[in-house]
Design a protein around this motif. Structure first.
Motif, PDB file in Angstrom:
ATOM      1  N   MET A 162      26.561  50.985  54.997  1.00 57.48           N
ATOM      2  CA  MET A 162      25.560  50.330  54.163  1.00 57.48           C
ATOM      3  C   MET A 162      24.151  50.372  54.762  1.00 57.48           C
ATOM      4  O   MET A 162      23.176  50.569  54.027  1.00 57.48           O
ATOM      5  CB  MET A 162      25.969  48.884  53.873  1.00 57.48           C
ATOM      6  CG  MET A 162      25.102  48.235  52.796  1.00 57.48           C
ATOM      7  SD  MET A 162      25.786  46.687  52.159  1.00 57.48           S
ATOM      8  CE  MET A 162      25.556  45.614  53.564  1.00 57.48           C
ATOM      9  N   PRO A 163      23.969  50.186  56.093  1.00 57.46           N
ATOM     10  CA  PRO A 163      22.610  50.297  56.634  1.00 57.46           C
ATOM     11  C   PRO A 163      21.952  51.633  56.316  1.00 57.46           C
ATOM     12  O   PRO A 163      20.753  51.697  56.003  1.00 57.46           O
ATOM     13  CB  PRO A 163      22.809  50.104  58.135  1.00 57.46           C
ATOM     14  CG  PRO A 163      24.097  49.381  58.265  1.00 57.46           C
ATOM     15  CD  PRO A 163      24.943  49.845  57.132  1.00 57.46           C
ATOM     16  N   PHE A 164      22.746  52.701  56.384  1.00 59.17           N
ATOM     17  CA  PHE A 164      22.201  54.031  56.137  1.00 59.17           C
ATOM     18  C   PHE A 164      21.948  54.253  54.639  1.00 59.17           C
ATOM     19  O   PHE A 164      20.984  54.924  54.265  1.00 59.17           O
ATOM     20  CB  PHE A 164      23.154  55.083  56.692  1.00 59.17           C
ATOM     21  CG  PHE A 164      23.548  54.836  58.125  1.00 59.17           C
ATOM     22  CD1 PHE A 164      22.664  55.100  59.163  1.00 59.17           C
ATOM     23  CD2 PHE A 164      24.786  54.289  58.435  1.00 59.17           C
ATOM     24  CE1 PHE A 164      23.013  54.856  60.484  1.00 59.17           C
ATOM     25  CE2 PHE A 164      25.148  54.038  59.752  1.00 59.17           C
ATOM     26  CZ  PHE A 164      24.258  54.317  60.777  1.00 59.17           C
ATOM     27  N   LEU A 165      22.806  53.658  53.803  1.00 53.04           N
ATOM     28  CA  LEU A 165      22.586  53.750  52.359  1.00 53.04           C
ATOM     29  C   LEU A 165      21.315  53.009  51.965  1.00 53.04           C
ATOM     30  O   LEU A 165      20.514  53.498  51.154  1.00 53.04           O
ATOM     31  CB  LEU A 165      23.786  53.174  51.609  1.00 53.04           C
ATOM     32  CG  LEU A 165      25.123  53.926  51.773  1.00 53.04           C
ATOM     33  CD1 LEU A 165      26.239  53.171  51.067  1.00 53.04           C
ATOM     34  CD2 LEU A 165      25.008  55.342  51.219  1.00 53.04           C
ATOM     35  N   LEU A 166      21.120  51.811  52.536  1.00 56.51           N
ATOM     36  CA  LEU A 166      19.916  51.035  52.218  1.00 56.51           C
ATOM     37  C   LEU A 166      18.664  51.735  52.736  1.00 56.51           C
ATOM     38  O   LEU A 166      17.635  51.771  52.051  1.00 56.51           O
ATOM     39  CB  LEU A 166      20.028  49.637  52.824  1.00 56.51           C
ATOM     40  CG  LEU A 166      21.064  48.707  52.173  1.00 56.51           C
ATOM     41  CD1 LEU A 166      21.185  47.416  52.974  1.00 56.51           C
ATOM     42  CD2 LEU A 166      20.664  48.393  50.734  1.00 56.51           C
ATOM     43  N   ALA A 167      18.753  52.295  53.935  1.00 51.95           N
ATOM     44  CA  ALA A 167      17.598  53.012  54.485  1.00 51.95           C
ATOM     45  C   ALA A 167      17.279  54.246  53.648  1.00 51.95           C
ATOM     46  O   ALA A 167      16.108  54.533  53.348  1.00 51.95           O
ATOM     47  CB  ALA A 167      17.869  53.404  55.937  1.00 51.95           C
ATOM     48  N   GLY A 168      18.326  54.980  53.253  1.00 49.72           N
ATOM     49  CA  GLY A 168      18.105  56.151  52.413  1.00 49.72           C
ATOM     50  C   GLY A 168      17.547  55.793  51.053  1.00 49.72           C
ATOM     51  O   GLY A 168      16.687  56.500  50.511  1.00 49.72           O
ATOM     52  N   LEU A 169      18.020  54.673  50.475  1.00 45.95           N
ATOM     53  CA  LEU A 169      17.521  54.231  49.172  1.00 45.95           C
ATOM     54  C   LEU A 169      16.041  53.890  49.251  1.00 45.95           C
ATOM     55  O   LEU A 169      15.244  54.293  48.383  1.00 45.95           O
ATOM     56  CB  LEU A 169      18.322  53.015  48.699  1.00 45.95           C
ATOM     57  CG  LEU A 169      17.940  52.456  47.325  1.00 45.95           C
ATOM     58  CD1 LEU A 169      18.280  53.454  46.221  1.00 45.95           C
ATOM     59  CD2 LEU A 169      18.664  51.128  47.082  1.00 45.95           C
ATOM     60  N   PHE A 170      15.664  53.181  50.304  1.00 46.82           N
ATOM     61  CA  PHE A 170      14.255  52.781  50.435  1.00 46.82           C
ATOM     62  C   PHE A 170      13.366  54.003  50.678  1.00 46.82           C
ATOM     63  O   PHE A 170      12.301  54.147  50.052  1.00 46.82           O
ATOM     64  CB  PHE A 170      14.110  51.781  51.584  1.00 46.82           C
ATOM     65  CG  PHE A 170      12.729  51.204  51.713  1.00 46.82           C
ATOM     66  CD1 PHE A 170      12.318  50.162  50.896  1.00 46.82           C
ATOM     67  CD2 PHE A 170      11.829  51.705  52.648  1.00 46.82           C
ATOM     68  CE1 PHE A 170      11.045  49.628  51.004  1.00 46.82           C
ATOM     69  CE2 PHE A 170      10.550  51.183  52.767  1.00 46.82           C
ATOM     70  CZ  PHE A 170      10.168  50.134  51.935  1.00 46.82           C
ATOM     71  N   ALA A 171      13.814  54.883  51.577  1.00 44.96           N
ATOM     72  CA  ALA A 171      12.989  56.050  51.912  1.00 44.96           C
ATOM     73  C   ALA A 171      12.831  56.977  50.710  1.00 44.96           C
ATOM     74  O   ALA A 171      11.731  57.501  50.461  1.00 44.96           O
ATOM     75  CB  ALA A 171      13.617  56.802  53.083  1.00 44.96           C
ATOM     76  N   SER A 172      13.896  57.179  49.943  1.00 49.00           N
ATOM     77  CA  SER A 172      13.799  58.075  48.792  1.00 49.00           C
ATOM     78  C   SER A 172      13.049  57.436  47.627  1.00 49.00           C
ATOM     79  O   SER A 172      12.474  58.142  46.788  1.00 49.00           O
ATOM     80  CB  SER A 172      15.202  58.498  48.338  1.00 49.00           C
ATOM     81  OG  SER A 172      15.977  57.367  47.971  1.00 49.00           O
ATOM     82  N   SER A 173      13.040  56.101  47.567  1.00 46.78           N
ATOM     83  CA  SER A 173      12.329  55.424  46.482  1.00 46.78           C
ATOM     84  C   SER A 173      10.818  55.568  46.600  1.00 46.78           C
ATOM     85  O   SER A 173      10.102  55.547  45.592  1.00 46.78           O
ATOM     86  CB  SER A 173      12.691  53.929  46.466  1.00 46.78           C
ATOM     87  OG  SER A 173      14.059  53.727  46.202  1.00 46.78           O
ATOM     88  N   ILE A 174      10.322  55.732  47.796  1.00 44.34           N
ATOM     89  CA  ILE A 174       8.867  55.789  47.994  1.00 44.34           C
ATOM     90  C   ILE A 174       8.250  56.984  47.267  1.00 44.34           C
ATOM     91  O   ILE A 174       7.317  56.812  46.468  1.00 44.34           O
ATOM     92  CB  ILE A 174       8.541  55.805  49.504  1.00 44.34           C
ATOM     93  CG1 ILE A 174       8.973  54.475  50.151  1.00 44.34           C
ATOM     94  CG2 ILE A 174       7.045  56.034  49.728  1.00 44.34           C
ATOM     95  CD1 ILE A 174       8.835  54.446  51.656  1.00 44.34           C
ATOM     96  N   PRO A 175       8.734  58.219  47.470  1.00 45.05           N
ATOM     97  CA  PRO A 175       8.116  59.329  46.733  1.00 45.05           C
ATOM     98  C   PRO A 175       8.470  59.344  45.243  1.00 45.05           C
ATOM     99  O   PRO A 175       7.704  59.876  44.430  1.00 45.05           O
ATOM    100  CB  PRO A 175       8.676  60.570  47.437  1.00 45.05           C
ATOM    101  CG  PRO A 175       9.970  60.128  48.027  1.00 45.05           C
ATOM    102  CD  PRO A 175       9.763  58.705  48.412  1.00 45.05           C
ATOM    103  N   LEU A 176       9.625  58.744  44.869  1.00 48.26           N
ATOM    104  CA  LEU A 176      10.057  58.786  43.467  1.00 48.26           C
ATOM    105  C   LEU A 176       9.406  57.697  42.614  1.00 48.26           C
ATOM    106  O   LEU A 176       9.463  57.777  41.379  1.00 48.26           O
ATOM    107  CB  LEU A 176      11.580  58.648  43.380  1.00 48.26           C
ATOM    108  CG  LEU A 176      12.402  59.744  44.065  1.00 48.26           C
ATOM    109  CD1 LEU A 176      13.888  59.453  43.940  1.00 48.26           C
ATOM    110  CD2 LEU A 176      12.069  61.109  43.459  1.00 48.26           C
ATOM    111  N   ALA A 177       8.814  56.700  43.276  1.00 47.21           N
ATOM    112  CA  ALA A 177       8.212  55.594  42.519  1.00 47.21           C
ATOM    113  C   ALA A 177       7.086  56.081  41.610  1.00 47.21           C
ATOM    114  O   ALA A 177       6.852  55.504  40.534  1.00 47.21           O
ATOM    115  CB  ALA A 177       7.696  54.524  43.477  1.00 47.21           C
ATOM    116  N   ALA A 178       6.403  57.130  42.030  1.00 49.63           N
ATOM    117  CA  ALA A 178       5.308  57.652  41.209  1.00 49.63           C
ATOM    118  C   ALA A 178       5.823  58.398  39.979  1.00 49.63           C
ATOM    119  O   ALA A 178       5.098  58.565  38.986  1.00 49.63           O
ATOM    120  CB  ALA A 178       4.423  58.582  42.046  1.00 49.63           C
ATOM    121  N   GLU A 179       7.088  58.843  40.006  1.00 52.43           N
ATOM    122  CA  GLU A 179       7.651  59.602  38.883  1.00 52.43           C
ATOM    123  C   GLU A 179       8.402  58.720  37.893  1.00 52.43           C
ATOM    124  O   GLU A 179       8.514  59.068  36.720  1.00 52.43           O
ATOM    125  CB  GLU A 179       8.619  60.671  39.417  1.00 52.43           C
ATOM    126  CG  GLU A 179       8.003  61.643  40.408  1.00 52.43           C
ATOM    127  CD  GLU A 179       9.038  62.646  40.915  1.00 52.43           C
ATOM    128  OE1 GLU A 179      10.048  62.849  40.201  1.00 52.43           O
ATOM    129  OE2 GLU A 179       8.850  63.200  42.021  1.00 52.43           O
TER     130      GLU A 179
END
Length: 829
Positions: free
Chosen positions: A300-317
């Motif tokens: 779960m720590p890695f899933l949460l970290a991956g979710l947050f990191a990938s959300s940053i560039p996708l938030a603009a789309e």
């Protein structure tokens, strides 16, 4: 699809499987799948039961546990109790024996072997139909055993897990932990109604005696036993009516961090021992649940970290990804703010529960990350240990005499003999000293006396479980104090890249030092060197309220003066080794701080460094015998080896017979060796490497002249007063050195040796040639030098002055250190 979308989708699916898919599948299965055989009615004669409890240092709890167990509503003739004291040091065994009756067996394991060993030992002594495992701090409801064993009337059931209930407790994280156990209980109910549990609870569980297999080390006993039952083809179920009331599992944030880390690492090892249980073709829904609960949940720590990191560039789309990113950010901010919100009133107080939950989730994920890392690295946490060297800390904390902490950059360092022998002398005088090096500096060779000090050295890596736990504790318990100390240390060194980066790396470890010193009852900190050791002492004062002092040497006050004024202003007193250094500091720290600076020179042991028996007779009395030169110094530019080698070349050109021995090590060793080869001096100049003190003392008794070509280094650093010159003079050797820094305070030109300008190999060669021809002058200067050293540089006398200052300031706490030492103590698990 971009990489960011792939990562985002995988993380969402993983988290959804944990929190949505698995509970939904369990609920649907309850609706469509009938349970195999109907549970038989409870037998009129309950099975014989042995309650097994492993205890370590649990004297305050074990008496209540025995009384609670023997008072349960269960037939007395069918109930027995085994208590195993696992290397307890607080009288647990004696308390248990006093509270026991004929149904109780108390076993003492003299050495701490761990909980697993204790449980396996107790099972070998048990003779009952059912084994019940419980923790020493779990108080059972009167009917808990009856409810716990009732499902075993069904032959298909091999084990039963009870329900944990948190009692009244004012621990700050209690609300978040209660929510976690409510969720865990819900999952257990669903799993139990459709098959077997994929988790267990060590506070209370039962297993048929014939299904128990010895538990291996480095796993969680409750999970391993549950998996053994399933592997044997039986079900392991949940009975919520069998209630064990416990304290909050995690009393403090660092305790939760250590607990979660240990459990995750051990549970992963337990699953690894039975990997076939993950095969859905053989174990169906149980295999999927085991994977989700024990493997995917650990990710779960890695899933949460991956979710947050990938959300940053996708938030603009994507607008909904932007909303999700905002929600994640808000949760992390709320968790980070909990140390502040927990004391808030009014509207902010309403956020406390949500903030506490966010903080607990973040803390748990950090613990899971560390546990997973331990598992991947193959590190075992098979037995729980209290805080390292607790016995030493307890001894120092309860001592009537104050305990001093010494902080230095590196220890044990073969070139810094002045610190080692100062410590030995302080201990000889009865002072209690613990040593906290910023870096544990192990070298292939070291002085034999180091072994005397090493048992009192307390250190951690730059980043370890204890270091992380200490920082979490200080940040949660005293957030403003922690942040102000961090801001002061980092802000004060920011102008110097080297000092700033080192401070950034060292700060977490310094926080651990502060908590450990508070735990050990340290009353004063003495920092050797005014650079990072003094900065560490300042941070410790800010965090723990422990006063400090400084010994300044040379480069630590010459190269950079950043924060130097603040370090000396905050110090209870300061020591420097020369009048030259005191004058230098007076221009930096101001008159008020200067008034608290004492000149206490380094010292030598006159019993170790003694002249040869007949100083007027050379070891080789031949007229043209080579003169023996000796230089003991690190290969650094400020030691001037390049000029010494050139001076030796000039001596050879002039036909002066000599042998020059170089003792030491350092970064310029290769360069010095190259210069010796280029000058064709490999027969005359011998590089002996680093040597322990007894061998150095022997070389001094064989030498004729001590030489040190000190210069100002490229960074601006230079000598203080070299200890080598003191030791050589104690051996009645004349000295040839340079007019630099504090050296003229030790070496009087024409009286105890000869001084030449720095970086002048011609003058150095002339001085060596003069003394090589004048044996009577060498003897006169050597004896005068020994007299001076015995008068002004005696180790015992000078350390005695320092001891008086340390003792006088040892009890002057800025504020009580107990407020951070209470949470520093390990809580029994």
């Amino acid at each position: 699809m971009t990489l960011a979308w792939i990562v985002f989708a995988l993380c969402v699916m993983g988290l959804a499987a944990l929190f949505v898919l698995y509970p939904v599948l369990l609920t649907l299965r309850i609706s469509f799948v009938r349970r195999g055989q109907p549970q038989q009615e409870q037998q009129t004669q309950p099975p014989t039961v042995t309650v097994i409890v492993a205890a370590r240092n649990a004297a305050p709890l074990v008496g209540d546990k025995i009384a609670n167990t023997l008072g349960l509503d269960y037939p007395a003739d069918r109930l027995s109790l085994i208590i195993v004291s696992d290397g307890s040091l607080d009288g647990t065994f004696a308390v248990a024996r006093a509270a026991a009756d004929e149904r109780t067996t108390v076993i003492e394991v003299p050495e701490h072997r761990g909980k697993i060993h204790a449980l396996n030992l107790a099972v070998r002594e048990a003779r009952s139909d059912v084994l019940v495992f419980s923790d020493v701090d779990a108080i059972l409801e009167r009917d808990a055993l009856l409810w716990l064993v009732a499902p075993l009337a069904d032959d298909a059931i091999g084990g039963v897990c009870g329900r944990r209930v948190i009692g009244r407790d004012d621990v700050r994280l209690v609300l978040a932990q209660e929510r976690y156990f409510h969720l865990d209980s819900l999952i257990k109910r669903l799993e139990s109604r459709t098959g077997s549990l994929t988790s267990n609870d060590g506070k209370l569980y039962a297993v048929r005696r014939e299904l128990f297999t010895p538990i291996p080390e480095a796993v969680t006993d409750d999970l391993y036993v549950a998996l053994s039952v399933v592997e044997a083809g039986r079900r392991f179920v949940y009975e919520p009516a069998a209630i064990a009331t416990v304290r909050v599992p995690s009393r403090t944030a660092p305790h939760e961090l250590r607990r979660r880390r240990r459990i995750v690492g051990q549970s992963l090892r337990g699953v690894l021992l039975r990997p076939h249980l993950l095969l859905p073709t053989h174990y169906g829904m149980f295999a999927m649940g085991l994977f989700i609960n024990k493997i995917l949940r650990r990710m779960m720590p890695f899933l949460l970290a991956g979710l947050f990191a990938s959300s940053i560039p996708l938030a603009a789309e994507s607008a909904w990804v932007a909303v999700l990113l905002a929600a994640q950010t808000a949760c992390y901010l709320l968790g980070a703010l909990w140390p502040f919100l927990r004391r808030a009133q009014g509207i902010a107080h309403a956020l406390n529960r949500l903030s506490q939950t966010c903080f607990y989730v973040m803390l748990g994920n950090l613990g899971m990350t560390l546990g997973a890392w331990d598992f991947l690295c193959g590190r075992s946490a098979g037995r729980w240990e209290p805080e390292k060297d607790d016995a030493l800390c307890a001894d120092t904390a309860e001592s009537s005499s104050p305990t001093i902490a010494y902080v230095m950059s590196r220890f044990p360092k073969i070139t810094e003999t002045f610190i080692l022998y100062e410590l030995l002398e302080l201990e000889r005088r009865g002072m209690r000293v613990l040593v906290y090096p910023l870096i544990l500096h192990e070298e292939p060779k070291r002085h034999p006396e180091v072994d005397t000090i090493m048992p009192r050295v307390r250190t951690e890596p730059f980043l370890s479980g204890r270091v992380i736990a200490a920082n979490v504790a200080l940040l949660t318990e005293h957030p403003l104090r922690y942040l102000r100390a961090a801001a002061e240390a980092l802000g004060g060194t920011m102008g110097n890249a080297n000092h700033f980066l080192r401070t950034l790396i060292l700060f977490p470890k310094i926080v651990w030092m502060a908590r450990d010193m508070a735990l050990c009852g340290i009353r004063h900190v003495h920092a050797h060197f005014a650079t990072h050791p003094a900065l560490a002492a300042l941070v410790i004062k800010r965090l723990a309220g422990i006063g400090y002092s400084i010994t300044a040497h040379a480069h630590d006050i010459q190269i950079t003066t950043r924060m130097l004024d603040r370090k000396f202003e905050e110090a209870a007193f300061a020591v420097t080794i020369s009048d030259f250094n005191r004058s230098l500091l007076a221009n930096i720290v101001g008159p008020e701080a200067t008034s608290r600076i004492h000149v206490i020179r380094c010292g030598i042991d006159p019993q170790t460094f003694i002249p040869r028996e007949h100083p007027d007779v050379s070891p080789d009395a031949a007229k043209d015998a080579p003169v023996n030169l000796l230089c003991v110094a690190s290969y650094k530019d400020m030691k001037g080896h390049a000029h010494l080698v050139e001076a030796c070349r000039l001596l050879a050109v002039r036909g002066v017979p000599f042998v020059c021995r170089l003792v030491g090590d350092g970064p310029l060793r290769t360069d010095v060796a190259r210069r010796i080869r280029q000058a064709d001096l490999e027969r005359e100049v011998l590089m002996l490497g680093p040597l322990p003190r007894p061998r150095v003392a022997q070389l001094m008794r064989e030498a004729d002249i001590a030489v040190l070509a000190s210069v100002r280094g490229a960074r601006g650093d230079m000598e203080g007063i070299p200890v080598f010159l003191m030791e050589a003079m104690a051996c009645a050797l004349p000295v040839v050195s340079t007019r630099l820094s504090g050296i003229p305070e030790l070496v009087e030109h024409g009286e105890t040796g000869l001084l030449v300008p720095p970086a002048d190999p011609i003058a150095l060669a002339w001085a060596l040639a003069e003394l090589s021809r004048a044996s009577s002058e060498r003897i006169r200067m050597g004896m005068a030098g020994r007299t001076k050293v015995l008068r002004d540089y005696d180790l015992a006398r000078n350390t005695g002055r320092l001891a008086q200052l340390l003792t006088a300031h040892a009890d002057r706490l800025v504020f009580p250190a107990t407020d951070i030492s209470q949470t520093a103590r390990e809580v029994p698990e």
